[in-house]
Design an enzyme around this catalytic site. Structure first.
Site, PDB file in Angstrom:
ATOM      1  N   ASN A  43      35.849  52.391  36.516  1.00  0.00           N
ATOM      2  CA  ASN A  43      36.238  53.751  36.904  1.00  0.00           C
ATOM      3  C   ASN A  43      35.220  54.762  36.383  1.00  0.00           C
ATOM      4  O   ASN A  43      34.624  54.600  35.305  1.00  0.00           O
ATOM      5  CB  ASN A  43      37.659  54.086  36.445  1.00  0.00           C
ATOM      6  N   GLU A  45      35.106  58.849  35.950  1.00  0.00           N
ATOM      7  CA  GLU A  45      35.852  60.103  36.022  1.00  0.00           C
ATOM      8  C   GLU A  45      34.900  61.280  36.168  1.00  0.00           C
ATOM      9  O   GLU A  45      33.672  61.142  36.032  1.00  0.00           O
ATOM     10  CB  GLU A  45      36.736  60.237  34.777  1.00  0.00           C
ATOM     11  N   CYS A  54      37.991  54.884  41.289  1.00  0.00           N
ATOM     12  CA  CYS A  54      38.644  53.747  40.625  1.00  0.00           C
ATOM     13  C   CYS A  54      37.717  52.530  40.615  1.00  0.00           C
ATOM     14  O   CYS A  54      36.857  52.358  41.492  1.00  0.00           O
ATOM     15  CB  CYS A  54      39.926  53.374  41.347  1.00  0.00           C
ATOM     16  N   GLU A  56      38.386  49.428  41.300  1.00  0.00           N
ATOM     17  CA  GLU A  56      38.558  48.518  42.444  1.00  0.00           C
ATOM     18  C   GLU A  56      37.723  48.977  43.632  1.00  0.00           C
ATOM     19  O   GLU A  56      37.094  48.168  44.328  1.00  0.00           O
ATOM     20  CB  GLU A  56      40.025  48.462  42.863  1.00  0.00           C
ATOM     21  N   CYS A  88      46.167  51.281  42.047  1.00  0.00           N
ATOM     22  CA  CYS A  88      46.865  52.472  42.535  1.00  0.00           C
ATOM     23  C   CYS A  88      47.041  52.378  44.055  1.00  0.00           C
ATOM     24  O   CYS A  88      46.454  51.518  44.721  1.00  0.00           O
ATOM     25  CB  CYS A  88      46.099  53.736  42.150  1.00  0.00           C
ATOM     26  N   CYS A  91      43.850  52.507  46.171  1.00  0.00           N
ATOM     27  CA  CYS A  91      43.087  51.257  46.096  1.00  0.00           C
ATOM     28  C   CYS A  91      43.770  50.147  46.889  1.00  0.00           C
ATOM     29  O   CYS A  91      43.107  49.304  47.484  1.00  0.00           O
ATOM     30  CB  CYS A  91      42.884  50.840  44.643  1.00  0.00           C
TER      31      CYS A  91
HETATM   32  N1  THU Z   1      42.189  53.799  37.642  1.00  0.00           N
HETATM   33  C1  THU Z   1      41.469  52.779  38.203  1.00  0.00           C
HETATM   34  O1  THU Z   1      40.256  52.633  37.967  1.00  0.00           O
HETATM   35  N2  THU Z   1      42.127  51.925  39.024  1.00  0.00           N
HETATM   36  C2  THU Z   1      43.450  52.010  39.351  1.00  0.00           C
HETATM   37  O2  THU Z   1      43.947  51.258  40.184  1.00  0.00           O
HETATM   38  C3  THU Z   1      44.289  52.994  38.680  1.00  0.00           C
HETATM   39  C4  THU Z   1      43.588  54.026  37.885  1.00  0.00           C
HETATM   40  C5  THU Z   1      41.493  54.735  36.751  1.00  0.00           C
HETATM   41  C6  THU Z   1      41.328  56.100  37.328  1.00  0.00           C
HETATM   42  C7  THU Z   1      41.246  56.947  36.079  1.00  0.00           C
HETATM   43  O3  THU Z   1      39.892  56.997  35.639  1.00  0.00           O
HETATM   44  C8  THU Z   1      42.049  56.194  35.036  1.00  0.00           C
HETATM   45  O4  THU Z   1      42.231  54.884  35.564  1.00  0.00           O
HETATM   46  C9  THU Z   1      43.411  56.794  34.751  1.00  0.00           C
HETATM   47  O5  THU Z   1      44.109  57.038  35.902  1.00  0.00           O
END
Ligand code: THU
Length: 130
Positions: A43, A45, A54, A56, A88, A91
């Protein structure tokens, strides 16, 4: 592809995650049917929170850059986080684009034996298709 190799790749890329806001590190590692390559993502941000990528979706993008996923459909993906986390909603839709058979193995980053395994079509029944 042995699952321990995918788990190792997910653990390594998770350390590359850029998550200064949530501090929630995610690593993803994926294999395609018909290929031995491992594609990884973490991930990323952003100060404008909604731009966050994300793990995935980054892994899928890395694979698309190398293969036509209609010919080499995603077969298995490890998603590593602590605590254990399933993909999520965004994804789930993204992953279901290329295969409804994809196996998603969610692994706890601190205790690799703690796992949950799903088929993408179970995580997202009736995915949107054009
Ligand atoms: N996140 C992912 O990388 N994948 C997911 O399926 C859920 C959330 C990350 C996004 C963000 O940087 C952190 O997790 C918190 O939401």
């Amino acid at each position: 592809m042995p699952l321990p190799d995918l788990i190792q790749a997910a653990a390594e890329v998770r350390q590359r995650a850029y998550a200064p806001y949530s501090k929630f590190l995610v690593g993803a590692a994926m294999v395609l049917a018909g290929s031995d390559d491992i594609f990884v993502g973490c991930n990323v941000e952003n100060a404008s929170f909604g731009l966050t990528i994300c793990a995935e979706r980054m892994a899928v993008g890395a694979a698309v850059a190398r293969y036509d996923l209609r010919q080499y459909p995603p077969q298995q993906m490890v998603v590593m986080a602590h605590p254990l986390a399933a993909p999520c909603g965004a994804c789930r839709q993204f992953l279901s684009e290329f295969s409804l058979e994809l196996e998603v193995v969610c692994v706890d980053a601190l205790e690799h034996q703690r796992r949950q395994i799903y088929k993408i079509s179970d995580l997202l029944p009736n995915n949107f298709r054009l």
